[in-house]
Design a protein around this motif. Sequence first.
Motif, mmCIF file in Angstrom:
data_model
loop_
_atom_site.group_PDB
_atom_site.id
_atom_site.type_symbol
_atom_site.label_atom_id
_atom_site.label_comp_id
_atom_site.label_asym_id
_atom_site.label_seq_id
_atom_site.Cartn_x
_atom_site.Cartn_y
_atom_site.Cartn_z
ATOM 1 N N GLY A 14 0.807 -1.210 0.000
ATOM 2 C CA GLY A 14 0.000 0.000 0.000
ATOM 3 C C GLY A 14 0.837 1.255 0.000
ATOM 4 O O GLY A 14 0.489 2.252 -0.650
ATOM 5 N N SER A 15 1.944 1.275 0.720
ATOM 6 C CA SER A 15 2.772 2.468 0.807
ATOM 7 C C SER A 15 3.844 2.524 -0.267
ATOM 8 O O SER A 15 4.395 3.582 -0.545
ATOM 9 N N LEU A 16 4.160 1.362 -0.880
ATOM 10 C CA LEU A 16 5.159 1.322 -1.943
ATOM 11 C C LEU A 16 4.488 0.784 -3.200
ATOM 12 O O LEU A 16 4.693 -0.347 -3.614
ATOM 13 N N ALA A 17 3.693 1.628 -3.833
ATOM 14 C CA ALA A 17 2.851 1.192 -4.939
ATOM 15 C C ALA A 17 3.639 0.754 -6.155
ATOM 16 O O ALA A 17 3.150 0.006 -6.992
ATOM 17 N N MET A 18 4.897 1.199 -6.266
ATOM 18 C CA MET A 18 5.697 0.839 -7.436
ATOM 19 C C MET A 18 6.119 -0.627 -7.404
ATOM 20 O O MET A 18 6.536 -1.173 -8.412
ATOM 21 N N PHE A 19 6.046 -1.287 -6.259
ATOM 22 C CA PHE A 19 6.458 -2.673 -6.131
ATOM 23 C C PHE A 19 5.252 -3.598 -6.225
ATOM 24 O O PHE A 19 4.142 -3.235 -5.859
ATOM 25 N N SER A 20 5.502 -4.815 -6.711
ATOM 26 C CA SER A 20 4.458 -5.825 -6.687
ATOM 27 C C SER A 20 4.316 -6.348 -5.260
ATOM 28 O O SER A 20 5.102 -6.031 -4.382
ATOM 29 N N VAL A 21 3.319 -7.203 -5.061
ATOM 30 C CA VAL A 21 3.057 -7.683 -3.704
ATOM 31 C C VAL A 21 3.943 -8.853 -3.324
ATOM 32 O O VAL A 21 3.902 -9.313 -2.182
ATOM 33 N N ASN A 22 4.743 -9.368 -4.255
ATOM 34 C CA ASN A 22 5.538 -10.552 -3.972
ATOM 35 C C ASN A 22 7.015 -10.206 -3.796
ATOM 36 O O ASN A 22 7.648 -9.657 -4.692
ATOM 37 N N ALA A 23 7.542 -10.498 -2.627
ATOM 38 C CA ALA A 23 8.969 -10.327 -2.357
ATOM 39 C C ALA A 23 9.381 -11.364 -1.332
ATOM 40 O O ALA A 23 8.572 -11.822 -0.527
ATOM 41 N N ASP A 24 10.638 -11.765 -1.393
ATOM 42 C CA ASP A 24 11.124 -12.835 -0.537
ATOM 43 C C ASP A 24 12.425 -12.444 0.138
ATOM 44 O O ASP A 24 13.205 -11.644 -0.387
ATOM 45 N N ILE A 25 12.652 -13.034 1.296
ATOM 46 C CA ILE A 25 13.948 -12.979 1.961
ATOM 47 C C ILE A 25 14.402 -14.417 2.180
ATOM 48 O O ILE A 25 13.662 -15.228 2.730
ATOM 49 N N VAL A 26 15.606 -14.735 1.722
ATOM 50 C CA VAL A 26 16.132 -16.092 1.797
ATOM 51 C C VAL A 26 17.451 -16.089 2.555
ATOM 52 O O VAL A 26 18.322 -15.253 2.302
ATOM 53 N N LEU A 27 17.584 -17.013 3.499
ATOM 54 C CA LEU A 27 18.819 -17.188 4.248
ATOM 55 C C LEU A 27 19.454 -18.505 3.824
ATOM 56 O O LEU A 27 18.809 -19.550 3.845
ATOM 57 N N SER A 28 20.735 -18.454 3.408
ATOM 58 C CA SER A 28 21.445 -19.654 2.993
ATOM 59 C C SER A 28 22.910 -19.518 3.383
ATOM 60 O O SER A 28 23.360 -18.449 3.790
ATOM 61 N N GLY A 29 23.661 -20.593 3.245
ATOM 62 C CA GLY A 29 25.069 -20.488 3.603
ATOM 63 C C GLY A 29 25.785 -21.812 3.580
ATOM 64 O O GLY A 29 25.297 -22.818 3.045
ATOM 65 N N SER A 30 26.979 -21.813 4.170
ATOM 66 C CA SER A 30 27.791 -23.016 4.224
ATOM 67 C C SER A 30 28.775 -22.911 5.377
ATOM 68 O O SER A 30 29.020 -21.828 5.920
#
Length: 331
Positions: A14-30
């Motif tokens: 709602g506040s960032l109308a330029m972005f779509s509603v889908n976003a992700d945060i992924v944690l990975s490593g080794s």
Amino acid sequence: MNNFKKVGISALAGSLAMFSVNADIVLSGSSEFTYSSNSGSTGGANANSSNPFGMSNDINITGSGELDNGFTYSVNTNFAGQDMATDSSILTLDMGDLGTVGFDQGSGKFGISTLENEVPTAYEEADHGVGSLGHGIDAVGNTNVIGYSNSYAGVGISLQLNPDVSTQTANQAGANSSEGKTGSNWNMAVTMAVPEVDGLTLAAGYSETDNVGTATDNEEMTGAINYTMGAVSVGYQQSVVDNNGGSKGALVTAYGIAFNVNENLSLSYSINDNEKTNAGAAHVTEESKGYQAAYSMGSASIRLAINEADNVGGVKAQVAENTELSLALAF
């Protein structure tokens, strides 16, 4: 790698109308555990080491999303080493056919740094743990740089602009470097698969640094050719560093062969020779060679490197040897 956590941020739409509603945060490593046995002359790399055991962790936090026009963005921060300090960060915007632009703080995703080592290897490079002169290129680093990459008719192009080579620490948003500017750099890399010749690829890179004041300017050039036929890969790379006759120039020649025994086991042999320029004196070549092996079992890998070097650091008669056994676990 398996995704540790994904967090939707649709509440921000709602506040960032330029972005779509889908976003992700992924944690990975080794995580990597090593046994490293070093020996060599006084002054040689890793000479006279004591406790041979070590461990490092590598954690990546990546956020990604999509704009309403179809462009996608990605933000990554890497935490590495024993102290888990921030190692690098990068922001990229993928514009489809228009290419990808980015701001890089140390990850080396653009320009000549993408060609640091084009020789095939099962694990590490020939000078790993023994040499100190390295591959020679990308001397000014890739911190606080602007990058662009795209592909045209099968030819990959990657460009990088470094407006201030004196800044080697990451600037925070809203801030700039307080250091005095010592010079600027631009560099590029070009890669392509040769048409009608399956398995043959070419790569070339160029870097130019314009220094301020009395400091000599710097040019770097590199070229590589690789050929893969079935389970066998061979590669050759030559790099030239020229700083107008100064003592930091170099001619680097690297070549190697790698063989995939099966889908789990790989073997390789490689050589890295770095001829150090000594202004007013004879040039000395640091000669490194290494045997590598890697065996993978799902998310686990066991790797072995047996390397040695002569004339370490461009100093005659300085030698070093290193045997490293590594267990890497990805998650």
